[in-house]
Motif scaffolding. Structure first.
Motif, PDB file in Angstrom:
ATOM      1  N   HIS A 143       0.749  -1.439  -0.025  1.00  0.00           N
ATOM      2  CA  HIS A 143      -0.112   0.071  -0.065  1.00  0.00           C
ATOM      3  C   HIS A 143       0.799   1.200  -0.089  1.00  0.00           C
ATOM      4  O   HIS A 143       0.529   2.444  -0.032  1.00  0.00           O
ATOM      5  CB  HIS A 143      -1.147  -0.176   1.049  1.00  0.00           C
ATOM      6  CG  HIS A 143      -2.209  -1.151   0.955  1.00  0.00           C
ATOM      7  ND1 HIS A 143      -2.776  -1.155   0.035  1.00  0.00           N
ATOM      8  CD2 HIS A 143      -1.971  -2.244   1.431  1.00  0.00           C
ATOM      9  CE1 HIS A 143      -3.775  -2.447   0.077  1.00  0.00           C
ATOM     10  NE2 HIS A 143      -2.813  -3.142   0.980  1.00  0.00           N
ATOM     11  N   ILE A 144       2.144   1.195  -0.077  1.00  0.00           N
ATOM     12  CA  ILE A 144       2.884   2.385  -0.714  1.00  0.00           C
ATOM     13  C   ILE A 144       2.122   2.816  -2.269  1.00  0.00           C
ATOM     14  O   ILE A 144       2.262   2.089  -2.988  1.00  0.00           O
ATOM     15  CB  ILE A 144       4.462   1.904  -0.914  1.00  0.00           C
ATOM     16  CG1 ILE A 144       4.792   1.662   0.493  1.00  0.00           C
ATOM     17  CG2 ILE A 144       5.154   3.208  -1.633  1.00  0.00           C
ATOM     18  CD1 ILE A 144       6.521   1.125   0.416  1.00  0.00           C
ATOM     19  N   SER A 145       1.954   4.153  -1.955  1.00  0.00           N
ATOM     20  CA  SER A 145       1.612   4.565  -3.477  1.00  0.00           C
ATOM     21  C   SER A 145       2.603   5.072  -4.247  1.00  0.00           C
ATOM     22  O   SER A 145       3.564   5.647  -3.704  1.00  0.00           O
ATOM     23  CB  SER A 145       0.591   5.757  -3.255  1.00  0.00           C
ATOM     24  OG  SER A 145       0.172   6.398  -4.524  1.00  0.00           O
ATOM     25  N   VAL A 146       2.372   4.602  -5.522  1.00  0.00           N
ATOM     26  CA  VAL A 146       3.656   5.151  -6.727  1.00  0.00           C
ATOM     27  C   VAL A 146       2.992   5.866  -7.554  1.00  0.00           C
ATOM     28  O   VAL A 146       3.733   6.694  -8.282  1.00  0.00           O
ATOM     29  CB  VAL A 146       4.442   3.927  -7.300  1.00  0.00           C
ATOM     30  CG1 VAL A 146       5.020   3.151  -6.249  1.00  0.00           C
ATOM     31  CG2 VAL A 146       3.321   2.794  -8.018  1.00  0.00           C
ATOM     32  N   ASP A 147       1.700   5.937  -7.576  1.00  0.00           N
ATOM     33  CA  ASP A 147       1.265   7.200  -8.400  1.00  0.00           C
ATOM     34  C   ASP A 147      -0.202   7.832  -7.732  1.00  0.00           C
ATOM     35  O   ASP A 147      -1.259   7.148  -7.392  1.00  0.00           O
ATOM     36  CB  ASP A 147       0.667   6.546  -9.580  1.00  0.00           C
ATOM     37  CG  ASP A 147      -0.204   7.218 -10.741  1.00  0.00           C
ATOM     38  OD1 ASP A 147      -0.313   8.586 -10.548  1.00  0.00           O
ATOM     39  OD2 ASP A 147      -0.568   6.941 -11.820  1.00  0.00           O
ATOM     40  N   GLY A 148       0.188   8.965  -7.076  1.00  0.00           N
ATOM     41  CA  GLY A 148      -1.047   9.627  -6.347  1.00  0.00           C
ATOM     42  C   GLY A 148      -2.287   9.947  -6.913  1.00  0.00           C
ATOM     43  O   GLY A 148      -3.431   9.822  -6.258  1.00  0.00           O
TER      44      GLY A 148
END
Ligand SMILES: [Zn+2]
Length: 313
Positions: free
Chosen positions: A158-163
């Protein structure tokens, strides 16, 4: 003295008995039933079967769940795939099986297994992503498993790479998470979107036949289909963005990719590695990025190791 490891997934439960020399015997896979108590029943059943076949006493059972486990209360805090919310799984399991029971997150157990017996043996600092229906994360720091303050830690998926990316799944309110870009679910969505736009393509024909999902799309890519390879390349580049941040954050000795989607191999890891090597801060580019070693058994082996180390201590 044996222990039993059980890995509960969204679709199947894998279990096996671990002998004192850490070899695994009698591994079985059964479908995951629906509902929290039905899953408890299924675990107790498969453990009873394995214990009957064991030549020596079973001292402990480790159970991995696609869930966060609250380290203070021992409750399964939240798990979309198993329908468990604030659920006490340990007490009924302990009562039915009459042995010590240890619970943990499945990806955390997978990284434990890779560190002790798999692709990260001999290293001190490890990051693992498991790309399956969802995306799990496991971290070893200084040889010890990292779980965060209350056991909810290292949900790396759940690390966002595309906000502004696609909405995440499974109760995660974020957007553009690794899970939303690189999971099996995300790949199925991407393959089907392409198939809808290009019905004459190989992906389109597979979709028209009702057989297009992440697994069949991956198989098509491995056969050399350029459209399927293109979709994996883009997903791999998003994975590379994530790996760059993980390398910069943890400065690990090795970064491992497990789970069913890792069957894509270099079709996914090649583009990921190219981005990672171009974008990570130069001192943190040192960790090799490779497929995890223990495959589908990692969670079960890790669950058994947790029980083994738990009853020893
Ligand atoms: Zn998410």
């Amino acid at each position: 003295m044996s222990v039993i490891g059980v890995d509960v997934g969204g679709t199947k439960i894998a279990a096996g008995r671990m002998a004192p020399d850490l070899t695994v015997h009698g591994a079985v896979v059964i479908p995951t039933p629906t509902g929290a108590m039905a899953i408890v029943d299924a675990i107790a059943g498969v453990v009873a079967d394995l214990a009957r076949e064991s030549p020596d006493e079973v001292r402990g059972v480790g159970v991995g769940l696609p869930a966060t486990i609250d380290a203070v209360t021992g409750l399964v805090a939240h798990s979309v795939q198993t329908g468990m919310t604030a659920f006490d799984a340990a007490t009924p399991l302990r009562e039915r099986m009459g042995v010590a029971v240890f619970l943990d997150n499945d990806a955390t157990l997978a990284v434990l297994a890779e560190h002790r017996l798999g692709g990260a043996r001999g290293t001190d600092d490890v990051v693992l992503l498991t790309l399956g229906t969802g995306v799990g994360g496991g971290v070893i720091i200084g040889g010890r498993v990292f779980r965060g303050g209350r056991g909810h830690g290292s949900e790396l998926g759940h690390i966002s790479v595309d906000g502004d990316g696609p909405p995440c799944q499974g109760g995660c309110p974020n957007r553009g998470c690794i899970e939303a870009m690189c999971s099996g679910t995300a790949l199925t969505r991407q393959f089907r979107a392409f198939a809808g736009a290009e019905p004459g393509s190989a992906l389109g024909r597979l979709h028209a036949a009702g057989r297009l999902d992440s697994r069949s799309g991956l198989a098509l890519a491995r056969e050399g289909d350029p459209d399927a390879i293109g979709i994996l390349t883009v997903a791999g580049e998003w994975l590379g963005v994530a790996v760059t941040s993980l390398a910069n954050t943890f400065d690990p000795d090795v970064i491992l990719i497990g789970g069913g989607v890792s069957a894509a191999g270099e079709l996914l890891l090649g583009p990921a590695r190219a981005i990672y090597q171009a974008r990570a801060l130069p001192p943190t580019r040192r960790a090799p990025l490779r497929v995890a070693a223990l495959g589908a058994e990692a969670g079960m082996v890790g669950a058994a190791l947790m029980a083994h180390e738990g009853v020893e201590s």
